[in-house]
Design a protein around this motif. Structure first.
Motif, PDB file in Angstrom:
ATOM      1  N   MET A 185     -28.248  -9.499  47.277  1.00  0.00           N
ATOM      2  CA  MET A 185     -28.789  -8.952  48.216  1.00  0.00           C
ATOM      3  C   MET A 185     -30.351  -8.314  47.707  1.00  0.00           C
ATOM      4  SD  MET A 185     -28.260  -8.360  51.233  1.00  0.00           S
ATOM      5  CE  MET A 185     -26.710  -8.566  52.461  1.00  0.00           C
ATOM      6  N   LYS A 186     -30.445  -8.065  46.380  1.00  0.00           N
ATOM      7  CA  LYS A 186     -31.470  -7.455  45.697  1.00  0.00           C
ATOM      8  C   LYS A 186     -32.762  -8.508  45.946  1.00  0.00           C
ATOM      9  CE  LYS A 186     -32.345  -3.857  42.224  1.00  0.00           C
ATOM     10  NZ  LYS A 186     -31.661  -3.202  41.177  1.00  0.00           N
ATOM     11  N   ASN A 187     -32.349  -9.768  45.900  1.00  0.00           N
ATOM     12  CA  ASN A 187     -33.365 -10.820  45.857  1.00  0.00           C
ATOM     13  C   ASN A 187     -34.059 -10.951  47.307  1.00  0.00           C
ATOM     14  OD1 ASN A 187     -33.102 -11.792  43.553  1.00  0.00           O
ATOM     15  ND2 ASN A 187     -31.344 -13.109  44.127  1.00  0.00           N
ATOM     16  N   LEU A 188     -33.532 -10.358  48.356  1.00  0.00           N
ATOM     17  CA  LEU A 188     -34.347 -10.162  49.600  1.00  0.00           C
ATOM     18  C   LEU A 188     -35.359  -9.072  49.474  1.00  0.00           C
ATOM     19  CD1 LEU A 188     -31.186  -9.978  51.902  1.00  0.00           C
ATOM     20  CD2 LEU A 188     -32.589 -11.876  51.514  1.00  0.00           C
ATOM     21  N   LYS A 210     -36.433  -5.425  40.032  1.00  0.00           N
ATOM     22  CA  LYS A 210     -35.025  -5.931  39.720  1.00  0.00           C
ATOM     23  C   LYS A 210     -34.563  -5.107  38.557  1.00  0.00           C
ATOM     24  CE  LYS A 210     -35.206  -9.683  42.568  1.00  0.00           C
ATOM     25  NZ  LYS A 210     -36.412  -9.281  43.239  1.00  0.00           N
ATOM     26  N   GLU A 211     -35.491  -4.704  37.802  1.00  0.00           N
ATOM     27  CA  GLU A 211     -34.991  -4.257  36.449  1.00  0.00           C
ATOM     28  C   GLU A 211     -34.462  -2.732  36.567  1.00  0.00           C
ATOM     29  OE1 GLU A 211     -34.998  -5.802  33.546  1.00  0.00           O
ATOM     30  OE2 GLU A 211     -35.707  -7.452  34.858  1.00  0.00           O
ATOM     31  N   LEU A 212     -34.761  -2.127  37.774  1.00  0.00           N
ATOM     32  CA  LEU A 212     -34.661  -0.722  37.965  1.00  0.00           C
ATOM     33  C   LEU A 212     -32.956  -0.568  38.630  1.00  0.00           C
ATOM     34  CD1 LEU A 212     -37.528   0.798  39.937  1.00  0.00           C
ATOM     35  CD2 LEU A 212     -36.889   1.433  37.517  1.00  0.00           C
ATOM     36  N   THR A 213     -32.424   0.480  38.302  1.00  0.00           N
ATOM     37  CA  THR A 213     -31.251   0.879  38.919  1.00  0.00           C
ATOM     38  C   THR A 213     -31.765   2.068  39.902  1.00  0.00           C
ATOM     39  OG1 THR A 213     -29.784   0.861  37.127  1.00  0.00           O
ATOM     40  CG2 THR A 213     -29.129   2.251  38.694  1.00  0.00           C
ATOM     41  N   PHE A 214     -31.974   1.116  41.273  1.00  0.00           N
ATOM     42  CA  PHE A 214     -32.552   2.105  42.254  1.00  0.00           C
ATOM     43  C   PHE A 214     -31.828   2.840  43.226  1.00  0.00           C
ATOM     44  CE2 PHE A 214     -35.141   2.439  46.079  1.00  0.00           C
ATOM     45  CZ  PHE A 214     -36.627   2.788  45.792  1.00  0.00           C
ATOM     46  N   LEU A 215     -31.401   3.897  42.951  1.00  0.00           N
ATOM     47  CA  LEU A 215     -30.662   4.830  43.753  1.00  0.00           C
ATOM     48  C   LEU A 215     -31.537   6.003  44.740  1.00  0.00           C
ATOM     49  CD1 LEU A 215     -28.026   5.590  40.785  1.00  0.00           C
ATOM     50  CD2 LEU A 215     -27.958   4.005  42.725  1.00  0.00           C
ATOM     51  N   ASN A 216     -32.554   5.507  45.001  1.00  0.00           N
ATOM     52  CA  ASN A 216     -33.570   6.335  45.803  1.00  0.00           C
ATOM     53  C   ASN A 216     -33.982   5.664  46.952  1.00  0.00           C
ATOM     54  OD1 ASN A 216     -34.679   8.521  46.904  1.00  0.00           O
ATOM     55  ND2 ASN A 216     -36.138   8.870  45.346  1.00  0.00           N
ATOM     56  N   PHE A 217     -33.107   5.034  47.779  1.00  0.00           N
ATOM     57  CA  PHE A 217     -33.669   4.520  49.144  1.00  0.00           C
ATOM     58  C   PHE A 217     -33.913   5.494  50.105  1.00  0.00           C
ATOM     59  CE2 PHE A 217     -33.466   1.802  52.577  1.00  0.00           C
ATOM     60  CZ  PHE A 217     -34.108   0.511  52.008  1.00  0.00           C
ATOM     61  N   GLN A 250     -27.851   1.487  49.054  1.00  0.00           N
ATOM     62  CA  GLN A 250     -28.060   0.379  49.964  1.00  0.00           C
ATOM     63  C   GLN A 250     -27.625  -1.125  49.646  1.00  0.00           C
ATOM     64  OE1 GLN A 250     -28.862  -0.858  52.666  1.00  0.00           O
ATOM     65  NE2 GLN A 250     -30.916   0.211  53.108  1.00  0.00           N
ATOM     66  N   ALA A 251     -27.608  -1.954  50.601  1.00  0.00           N
ATOM     67  CA  ALA A 251     -27.203  -3.054  50.241  1.00  0.00           C
ATOM     68  C   ALA A 251     -26.996  -3.862  48.827  1.00  0.00           C
ATOM     69  CB  ALA A 251     -27.983  -4.209  51.264  1.00  0.00           C
ATOM     70  N   PHE A 252     -28.279  -3.495  48.275  1.00  0.00           N
ATOM     71  CA  PHE A 252     -28.047  -4.156  46.769  1.00  0.00           C
ATOM     72  C   PHE A 252     -27.553  -3.376  45.626  1.00  0.00           C
ATOM     73  CE2 PHE A 252     -32.395  -2.081  47.951  1.00  0.00           C
ATOM     74  CZ  PHE A 252     -32.383  -0.881  47.118  1.00  0.00           C
ATOM     75  N   ASN A 253     -27.180  -2.145  46.136  1.00  0.00           N
ATOM     76  CA  ASN A 253     -26.496  -1.189  45.033  1.00  0.00           C
ATOM     77  C   ASN A 253     -24.910  -1.682  44.719  1.00  0.00           C
ATOM     78  OD1 ASN A 253     -28.462   1.147  46.371  1.00  0.00           O
ATOM     79  ND2 ASN A 253     -28.670   0.965  44.384  1.00  0.00           N
ATOM     80  N   GLU A 254     -24.696  -1.316  43.448  1.00  0.00           N
ATOM     81  CA  GLU A 254     -23.107  -1.776  43.308  1.00  0.00           C
ATOM     82  C   GLU A 254     -22.634  -0.365  42.745  1.00  0.00           C
ATOM     83  OE1 GLU A 254     -23.324  -5.087  40.532  1.00  0.00           O
ATOM     84  OE2 GLU A 254     -24.348  -6.136  42.032  1.00  0.00           O
ATOM     85  N   ALA A 255     -21.314  -0.177  42.900  1.00  0.00           N
ATOM     86  CA  ALA A 255     -20.370   0.936  42.203  1.00  0.00           C
ATOM     87  C   ALA A 255     -20.728   1.207  40.671  1.00  0.00           C
ATOM     88  CB  ALA A 255     -19.079   0.703  42.564  1.00  0.00           C
ATOM     89  N   LEU A 285     -18.463   7.002  49.675  1.00  0.00           N
ATOM     90  CA  LEU A 285     -17.173   7.897  49.523  1.00  0.00           C
ATOM     91  C   LEU A 285     -16.374   7.477  48.343  1.00  0.00           C
ATOM     92  CD1 LEU A 285     -16.151   7.828  53.524  1.00  0.00           C
ATOM     93  CD2 LEU A 285     -17.524   9.326  52.503  1.00  0.00           C
ATOM     94  N   GLU A 286     -16.254   6.288  48.053  1.00  0.00           N
ATOM     95  CA  GLU A 286     -15.714   6.106  46.894  1.00  0.00           C
ATOM     96  C   GLU A 286     -16.415   6.659  45.567  1.00  0.00           C
ATOM     97  OE1 GLU A 286     -14.262   1.721  48.426  1.00  0.00           O
ATOM     98  OE2 GLU A 286     -14.860   1.775  46.167  1.00  0.00           O
ATOM     99  N   CYS A 287     -17.521   6.341  45.540  1.00  0.00           N
ATOM    100  CA  CYS A 287     -18.156   6.800  44.267  1.00  0.00           C
ATOM    101  C   CYS A 287     -18.793   8.264  44.117  1.00  0.00           C
ATOM    102  CB  CYS A 287     -19.654   6.098  44.064  1.00  0.00           C
ATOM    103  SG  CYS A 287     -19.467   4.364  44.026  1.00  0.00           S
TER     104      CYS A 287
END
Ligand SMILES: Cc1ncc(COP(=O)(O)O)c(C=O)c1O
Length: 385
Positions: free
Chosen positions: A1-4, A9-16, A358-363, A291-293
Motif C-alpha cells: 500500500m505504501k507504493n500508492l 518509504k524510509e520513514l515510520t510514518f505514524l502521523n497521518f 493508515q493503509a500502509f502501516n503495520e503492527a 485496538l490491538e496495538c
C-alpha cells in the motif's frame, strides 16, 4: 500500500492525522488540474472554474449525505471557523459551550471573538478517562447555563484522538434551542459521516486529512436558514456581486481573490480512489489494528486508555498520556534518530503521544516505536513512565 502514496518509504510514518498524505493517483489529478489552469488561466478562473467546483461538490455532498448547495469549499477548517466566528451574533454575557478537549487554534479563534463581544467561551472540563458515552454527555451539559447560545464541539478530538457523541449532543442542543457548530476536521474518510442524520447547524471537515486530497481542501456545511446571514471572511467580487449566481452563499464565500483552487477539484478522484481500493475495508482493518496495538503503548507508559477502548471512541488514531516536560525535543529525537514521524502534543497541562494507523502501516511499526521509546528512556531523561 505504501507504493500508492508519495510518502517517504524510509520513514515510520505514524502521523497521518496531522496533514494526511496524498496518494500518487490523487496528486497526479491535482497536477492535471493545475496544468489546465495554467493553460488558460482566465477561462479556468473566471468561467469554467464554477462548473468544475460544482462537479466536485456534488459527489462530496453525496458522500457526506447533504445537499451540495449547502456546502462551500474552504482551504481548511480554521478558515471555516473564522467565517462562523466573525458572523455569529454574540451579546455581552452570552456563552459558547465547548469542552476542554478542543483543538488549540479553534479555542484561540472563539476566545478572540468572545472577548471582543464580551461573551464567554465556556470550556466544560471533561474528566479523563471518559467512562462511557452517557457519562461524557452528562458532564458536558454541566457547562450549560441560561446564557448558553451556541455549542462548539469536535466529532474527533485532536490531541486526545477520541470520537465524541456529537449526534446526541446536537439532538439535545436542538431541544434546548441552541445552535450547534461541529468540528469534523478528522472525520471525512475516517468514520462515517451523514450530515442529514447528524443535524448540526454548521459543520466543517478537512478533505486533506483522511480523504487524502492535496492540502488546502476542506468544506463548510451551513444549514440553509443560516446561509444568508453569513458575510464573507474575505470581501471580494462575490460580495454584492453584479453578476450573481443562483446562490449568494456560494458567491459570498467561494471566491477570495486570485488563488489556485485545484485542490478542491480533486475530491472526485479521491472518492474514486477510495472506492477502487475498497477504503471502507481498509479503514476497518486499520481500526482493528488500533485496538490491538494501543494496549502495548498504554502498558509501556503504565497508563490507561482515555476512553473505553472500542470503536465507539476510537478510529484510526489513538493517544496515550506521556510524562514529559520536553515533548518537542522527544518528537524531534524520534524523528532524527529513529526516523519515526509521530506527534507528541501539549494539551493544557498534559502531553499526549498520538499514533495514526493508515493503509500502509503495520503492527510491527508500533513495536518499533515502543522499542525506540525504550532506548530513549534508558539513554535520556526526556520522559518518565
Ligand atoms: C480537531 C481539529 N480541528 C481543527 C483543525 C484545524 O485544521 P486546519 O489546520 O487544517 O485548519 C485540526 C487540525 O488538525 C484538528 O485536529
Amino acid at each position: 500500500m505504501k507504493n500508492l502514496f508519495l510518502i517517504d518509504k524510509e520513514l515510520t510514518f505514524l502521523n497521518f492525522g496531522s496533514f494526511g498524505a496524498c496518494p500518487q493517483e490523487i496528486f497526479d489529478d491535482y497536477i492535471n488540474w493545475q496544468r489546465l489552469l495554467e493553460k488558460e488561466p482566465v477561462q479556468f478562473i473566471t468561467v469554467d472554474g464554477y462548473d468544475y467546483l460544482k462537479k466536485s461538490k456534488e459527489p462530496l455532498a453525496t458522500y457526506i449525505n447533504c445537499n451540495a448547495e449547502d456546502l462551500i469549499f474552504v482551504p481548511n477548517p480554521t478558515h471555516a471557523f473564522n467565517i462562523l466566528a466573525k458572523n455569529i451574533v454574540l451579546q455581552p454575557g452570552d456563552e459558547i459551550l465547548t469542552t476542554t478537549l478542543e483543538y488549540g487554534a479553534m479555542d484561540k479563534t472563539w476566545e478572540y471573538y468572545c472577548e471582543k463581544a464580551g461573551a464567554k467561551y465556556v470550556r466544560q472540563p471533561i474528566s479523563l478517562p471518559i467512562q462511557s458515552k452517557e457519562d461524557f454527555i452528562h458532564e458536558f451539559w454541566k457547562g450549560y447555563s441560561n446564557k448558553t447560545k451556541y455549542i462548539f464541539i469536535s466529532q474527533i478530538t485532536s490531541s486526545t484522538a477520541l470520537i465524541l457523541p456529537v449526534k446526541e449532543i446536537c439532538a439535545q442542543a436542538k431541544k434546548r434551542g441552541l445552535i450547534t457548530i461541529v468540528d469534523g476536521a478528522h472525520v471525512p474518510g475516517h468514520i462515517g459521516l451523514n450530515l442529514s442524520e447528524l443535524q448540526a447547524d454548521f459543520y466543517t471537515g478537512a478533505c486533506h486529512k483522511w480523504m487524502m486530497t492535496p492540502k488546502g481542501c476542506s468544506f463548510l456545511y451551513v444549514r440553509k436558514e443560516f446561509q444568508e446571514s453569513l458575510d464573507p471572511l474575505i470581501i471580494s467580487w462575490g460580495f454584492k456581486s453584479i453578476a450573481p449566481s443562483s446562490s449568494r452563499f456560494f458567491d459570498y464565500h467561494q471566491f477570495n481573490g486570485t488563488r489556485d483552487f485545484s485542490a478542491y477539484l480533486t475530491v472526485p478522484k479521491a472518492l474514486e480512489f477510495m472506492k477502487k481500493y475498497d477504503w471502507d475495508s481498509v479503514s476497518t482493518n486499520c481500526k482493528n489494528h488500533v485496538l490491538e496495538c494501543a494496549p502495548k503503548l498504554f502498558d509501556f507508559f503504565k497508563t490507561t486508555p482515555l476512553a473505553p477502548l472500542n470503536n465507539e471512541f476510537y478510529g484510526q488514531i489513538c493517544s496515550a498520556k506521556i510524562q514529559t516536560t520536553e515533548p518537542e525535543k522527544l518528537q524531534r529525537l524520534l524523528y532524527e534518530k529513529y526516523r519515526i514521524e509521530i506527534p507528541i502534543m501539549r494539551h493544557r497541562n498534559d502531553c499526549y503521544i498520538r499514533f495514526s494507523f493508515q493503509a500502509f502501516n503495520e503492527a510491527s511499526e508500533i513495536d518499533y516505536l515502543i522499542q525506540s521509546l525504550f532506548h530513549i528512556k534508558k539513554e535520556t531523561t526526556l520522559f518518565s513512565v
